[in-house]
Design an enzyme around this catalytic site. Structure first.
Site, PDB file in Angstrom:
ATOM      1  N   GLU A  72     -11.731   5.363  -3.883  1.00  0.00           N
ATOM      2  CA  GLU A  72     -10.968   4.125  -3.728  1.00  0.00           C
ATOM      3  C   GLU A  72      -9.861   4.355  -2.705  1.00  0.00           C
ATOM      4  O   GLU A  72      -9.126   5.335  -2.790  1.00  0.00           O
ATOM      5  CB  GLU A  72     -10.372   3.726  -5.073  1.00  0.00           C
ATOM      6  CG  GLU A  72      -9.418   2.551  -5.051  1.00  0.00           C
ATOM      7  CD  GLU A  72      -8.734   2.345  -6.403  1.00  0.00           C
ATOM      8  OE1 GLU A  72      -7.804   1.530  -6.456  1.00  0.00           O
ATOM      9  OE2 GLU A  72      -9.120   3.020  -7.389  1.00  0.00           O
ATOM     10  N   ASP A 132      -6.702   2.359  -1.475  1.00  0.00           N
ATOM     11  CA  ASP A 132      -5.826   1.204  -1.603  1.00  0.00           C
ATOM     12  C   ASP A 132      -5.078   0.992  -0.287  1.00  0.00           C
ATOM     13  O   ASP A 132      -4.063   1.638  -0.019  1.00  0.00           O
ATOM     14  CB  ASP A 132      -4.829   1.414  -2.750  1.00  0.00           C
ATOM     15  CG  ASP A 132      -5.502   1.387  -4.108  1.00  0.00           C
ATOM     16  OD1 ASP A 132      -6.530   0.699  -4.238  1.00  0.00           O
ATOM     17  OD2 ASP A 132      -5.009   2.056  -5.031  1.00  0.00           O
ATOM     18  N   GLU A 164      -1.218  -2.429  -1.722  1.00  0.00           N
ATOM     19  CA  GLU A 164      -0.853  -2.984  -3.014  1.00  0.00           C
ATOM     20  C   GLU A 164       0.587  -3.431  -2.858  1.00  0.00           C
ATOM     21  O   GLU A 164       1.460  -2.612  -2.561  1.00  0.00           O
ATOM     22  CB  GLU A 164      -0.999  -1.950  -4.121  1.00  0.00           C
ATOM     23  CG  GLU A 164      -2.441  -1.585  -4.403  1.00  0.00           C
ATOM     24  CD  GLU A 164      -2.579  -0.728  -5.642  1.00  0.00           C
ATOM     25  OE1 GLU A 164      -3.008  -1.255  -6.680  1.00  0.00           O
ATOM     26  OE2 GLU A 164      -2.247   0.471  -5.570  1.00  0.00           O
ATOM     27  N   HIS A 199      -7.340   7.360  -3.128  1.00  0.00           N
ATOM     28  CA  HIS A 199      -7.728   7.944  -4.419  1.00  0.00           C
ATOM     29  C   HIS A 199      -9.105   8.592  -4.248  1.00  0.00           C
ATOM     30  O   HIS A 199     -10.130   7.987  -4.572  1.00  0.00           O
ATOM     31  CB  HIS A 199      -7.824   6.871  -5.506  1.00  0.00           C
ATOM     32  CG  HIS A 199      -6.540   6.214  -5.871  1.00  0.00           C
ATOM     33  ND1 HIS A 199      -5.678   6.725  -6.820  1.00  0.00           N
ATOM     34  CD2 HIS A 199      -5.968   5.065  -5.425  1.00  0.00           C
ATOM     35  CE1 HIS A 199      -4.636   5.917  -6.953  1.00  0.00           C
ATOM     36  NE2 HIS A 199      -4.781   4.909  -6.117  1.00  0.00           N
TER      37      HIS A 199
END
Length: 337
Positions: A168, A170, A173, A184
């Site tokens: 993942e 990101d 955010e 991640h």
């Protein structure tokens, strides 16, 4: 009709009915044009649309056929190249999550970003208060959604929902008060759940992000995330912003993300980006931690209690995020006029 044949036909009908209830949902996908860019050829518009996450739809009791009007009821609308995600609809939490779909193949768009590529998006998060999260990120989902991309199946991330673990990234955010960019990486089911993120406020840039600050979150701006590679390996992730026609540096650089022998590190993240990842976009809040990990304490200026979902709903019922003008391709190619 023989009893055995009657029983067989009844079983077939029951099976078909069950398949209609649990199989892929027929739905109209709101069109969302995006662009793939190169330094030599400019930007080419893609035939793309968005699809709602299947589990979200079923959780709202939205079984059966779908239509564009149903997307509106779930807090999702498109206009031109802009996608708006509304957290609350008619006083109820919708909290939608959507994925970018190739309208030609009915499969997810696989963005391959490892080799000196960038991803840019225009963002309006002026109505997102403390405790809200407008998320724009990449997940290493299967292109076919494990059999049903057209109805929003196959979600996975580094938090391993329903034991579905995957890399993942990101990209963003954020709310109007704080932001974070967080890789991640995962090696199998060993995922870096906390990630190795960059948050300007947590890094000491207390006047960088917010209404009227260096990146003025009361207005629209462009988020550019660049993935630099050397020798076929991801070496650095860099963030910059563009607002009012001016480039804003200082958005953060990530050049290390743990050990390769553990969750894969930055190299593993780069390998996932090289294989291709799916763009996900969502809006949500956090009853357990009230988004303090993003915007409170050492992570942002929000006070305890400001991120309470009940307070958000009562005081900011129109909270929403707008993502528009999505472009990806060679570094330097997506923001040329």
């Amino acid at each position: 009709m023989p009893a055995a044949l009657q029983f067989s036909l009844l079983g077939l009908l029951v099976g078909l009915a069950a398949g209609a209830a649990t199989g892929p949902l027929a739905e109209d996908h709101p069109v969302l044009p995006t662009w793939k860019c190169t330094t030599s050829g400019g930007c080419v518009q893609q035939n793309t649309s968005i699809v709602l996450d299947r589990d979200s739809k079923l959780a709202k009791g939205a079984a059966g056929s779908r239509s564009a009007a149903d997307y509106t009821a779930m807090g999702v609308t498109t206009s031109g190249n802009a996608l708006t995600l509304q957290h609350y609809v008619n006083g109820q939490a919708a909290s939608p999550r959507v994925y970018l779909l190739d309208s030609t193949t009915n499969k997810y768009v696989m963005m391959t970003l490892q080799d000196n590529q960038e991803l840019s998006v225009d963002v309006d998060l002026s109505s997102l208060p403390c405790g809200e999260n407008g998320a724009f990120y990449l997940s290493e989902m299967a292109a076919d959604g494990s059999g049903g991309a057209g109805s929003g199946t196959g979600y996975c991330d580094a938090q391993c929902p329903s034991s579905q673990c995957c890399n993942e990234m990101d990209i963003l955010e954020a709310n109007s008060m704080a932001t974070a960019m967080t890789p991640h990486p995962c090696k199998g089911s060993n995922c870096d759940k906390s990630g190795c993120g960059y948050n300007p406020y947590a890094s000491g840039q207390r006047n960088y992000w917010g209404p009227g600050k260096t990146v003025d979150t009361s207005k629209v701006f462009t988020v550019v995330t660049q993935f630099a590679a050397s020798g076929g390996k991801l070496t650095q992730i860099t963030r910059k912003y563009i607002q009012n026609g001016k480039e804003i540096g200082g958005g953060g650089t990530i050049s290390n993300c743990g050990a390769e022998g553990g969750s894969g590190g930055l190299t593993g993240m780069g390998q996932a980006l090289g294989r291709g990842m799916v763009l996900a976009m969502s809006i949500w809040n956090d009853p357990a931690q009230q988004m303090a990990w993003l915007d409170a304490g050492s992570n942002g200026p929000c006070a305890s209690g400001q991120g309470s979902p009940s307070q958000i709903q009562s005081q900011h019922s129109d909270t929403h995020v707008v993502f528009s003008n999505i472009r990806w391709g060679d570094i330097g190619s997506t923001t040329k006029s």
